[in-house]
Design an enzyme around this catalytic site. Sequence first.
Site, PDB file in Angstrom:
ATOM      1  N   LYS A  18       0.818  -1.218   0.000  1.00 26.42           N
ATOM      2  CA  LYS A  18       0.000   0.000   0.000  1.00 26.42           C
ATOM      3  C   LYS A  18       0.852   1.268   0.000  1.00 26.42           C
ATOM      4  CE  LYS A  18      -4.140  -2.199   1.752  1.00 26.42           C
ATOM      5  NZ  LYS A  18      -3.730  -3.633   1.771  1.00 26.42           N
TER       6      LYS A  18
HETATM    7  C1  PLP Z   1      -4.378  -4.729   1.184  1.00 24.94           C
HETATM    8  C2  PLP Z   1      -3.606  -5.985   1.094  1.00 24.94           C
HETATM    9  C3  PLP Z   1      -3.954  -7.002   0.180  1.00 24.94           C
HETATM   10  C4  PLP Z   1      -5.183  -6.955  -0.685  1.00 24.94           C
HETATM   11  O1  PLP Z   1      -5.091  -6.015  -1.732  1.00 24.94           O
HETATM   12  P1  PLP Z   1      -6.399  -5.523  -2.516  1.00 24.94           P
HETATM   13  O2  PLP Z   1      -5.950  -4.429  -3.397  1.00 24.94           O
HETATM   14  O3  PLP Z   1      -7.332  -5.038  -1.440  1.00 24.94           O
HETATM   15  O4  PLP Z   1      -6.953  -6.684  -3.262  1.00 24.94           O
HETATM   16  C5  PLP Z   1      -3.122  -8.125   0.104  1.00 24.94           C
HETATM   17  N1  PLP Z   1      -2.029  -8.238   0.896  1.00 24.94           N
HETATM   18  C6  PLP Z   1      -1.684  -7.280   1.784  1.00 24.94           C
HETATM   19  C7  PLP Z   1      -0.478  -7.492   2.641  1.00 24.94           C
HETATM   20  C8  PLP Z   1      -2.444  -6.115   1.922  1.00 24.94           C
HETATM   21  O5  PLP Z   1      -2.077  -5.177   2.819  1.00 24.94           O
END
Ligand code: PLP
Length: 466
Positions: A112
């Site tokens: 993120k």
């Molecule tokens: C947010 C997250 C996901 C999922 O990603 P999306 O874009 O919501 O499908 C997978 N792995 C981790 C570690 C995350 O923080």
Amino acid sequence: MQYISTRGDAPRLNFEEVVLTGLARDGGLYVPETWPQMSKDEIRGLAGKSYAEVAAQVLQPFLGDCISPTEFREMTEKAYGTFFHKAVVPLSQLGENEFLMELYHGPTLAFKDVALQLLGLLYDHLLGKQDKRVTIIGATSGDTGSAAIEACRGRDAVDIFILHPAGRVSDVQRRQMTTVLDSNVHNIAVEGDFDDCQAMVKAMFNDLEFRDRLSVSAVNSINWARVMAQIVYYFTTAVSLGGPDRPISYSVPSGNFGDIYAGYCAHKMGLPIDQLIVATNRNDILSRFFNTGEYRKTGVNPTVSPSMDIQVSSNFERFLFELCGRDGSAIKERMRQLDDEDGFAVNMSQMNEALFSAGNCSEQDTLSTIKSTLAESNKLIDPHTAIGLKVSEDCRSNSAVPMVCLSTAHPAKFPVAVEKAIGKYPELPAHLDDLFDRDEKFDQLQNDLGTVKSYITKRARILSSV
Ligand SMILES: *Cc1c(COP(=O)(O)O)cnc(C)c1O
């Protein structure tokens, strides 16, 4: 470039408006009116460029004339300069024709950061131009909160309030949020669970008077800028593995469908992709959809991959919009069915997206994949990444095509699950090794909307500036 709502009833907006608005007024999500195209020559030309340079080039068409190429180039340089790996998103090799895309080298150790580091700068730039401020309010079960706080700390135009369930996030996750002491960062530990936090945030967004008065904005992945920033790494990895002259496959651990939808956008822009694999844990609404055509809610079960414990995937609506021929009224009807009847079905002949495959992974398989990957490739992975790897093995259709698994978090972020898998705790990277010695700042509040609202109203600087 203009943006339109997936439900067809909101005004068209430019990039700047879309970033600051988040959700469309008709309840839909904003998507680009057309997909910018990159020719094979242009994609080939990305080879040898830095991550920040590729980001500036691939994303510029989405900005319209809201930000000049020179200014945007400075922003990508600054955003990706915060990463602890010079390559920003390096690839490592796990096996023959099998690779890991390491997305966890940002400040908070989850993918993120890649989008939020850029979004923080976009807020500064766009708000500074208008001499405005926003109040960001979000709920987190862990990763989004820390990445958003890290992206917004110390920014003059932004106050950020993050609600987390008291005592229900891991110590690492909580400390990544509460040890940020900047005066514009406010952590609220709510005496309740994650659903209580999320329900309060929703209620605050739906209180239009409150929302307008505080200029409330969203940093979750309904914000187009987050999806957009994630398109870049599909291009950088493809080019380093021989694209666009050979197709590449990707396996993506999925929850809100933001990360994999960005891969779909790259494909729409002209990047040759063989397979996009949707990998879920036992909260498998997405993998059930791609295997049956039915999208149906069933409730959430906690797992060792908590960032994917999601009942309804917000970005799925953007994909459905393409699947239904960009027909806003069809989306409106489907979303009504989702609310009133808990689900809907799509005619599989409408699903001419052979691009996608999907599968889910049990708790047991998640842990054993962490263990076997360490044994066979000497690489320690986190539980989310393990799900992507396991499902890629189940769904892969052609072993001659390079398979890239998106590694979405650093193993040290999920020490309890990793310890269960391999019998020892993973180490935090150097920039966080004093995390447990740092001072924490947060307030614990009752699970009560009025209490939380008045806490925010008292502290948001927007009120004193008007
Ligand atoms: C947010 C997250 C996901 C999922 O990603 P999306 O874009 O919501 O499908 C997978 N792995 C981790 C570690 C995350 O923080």
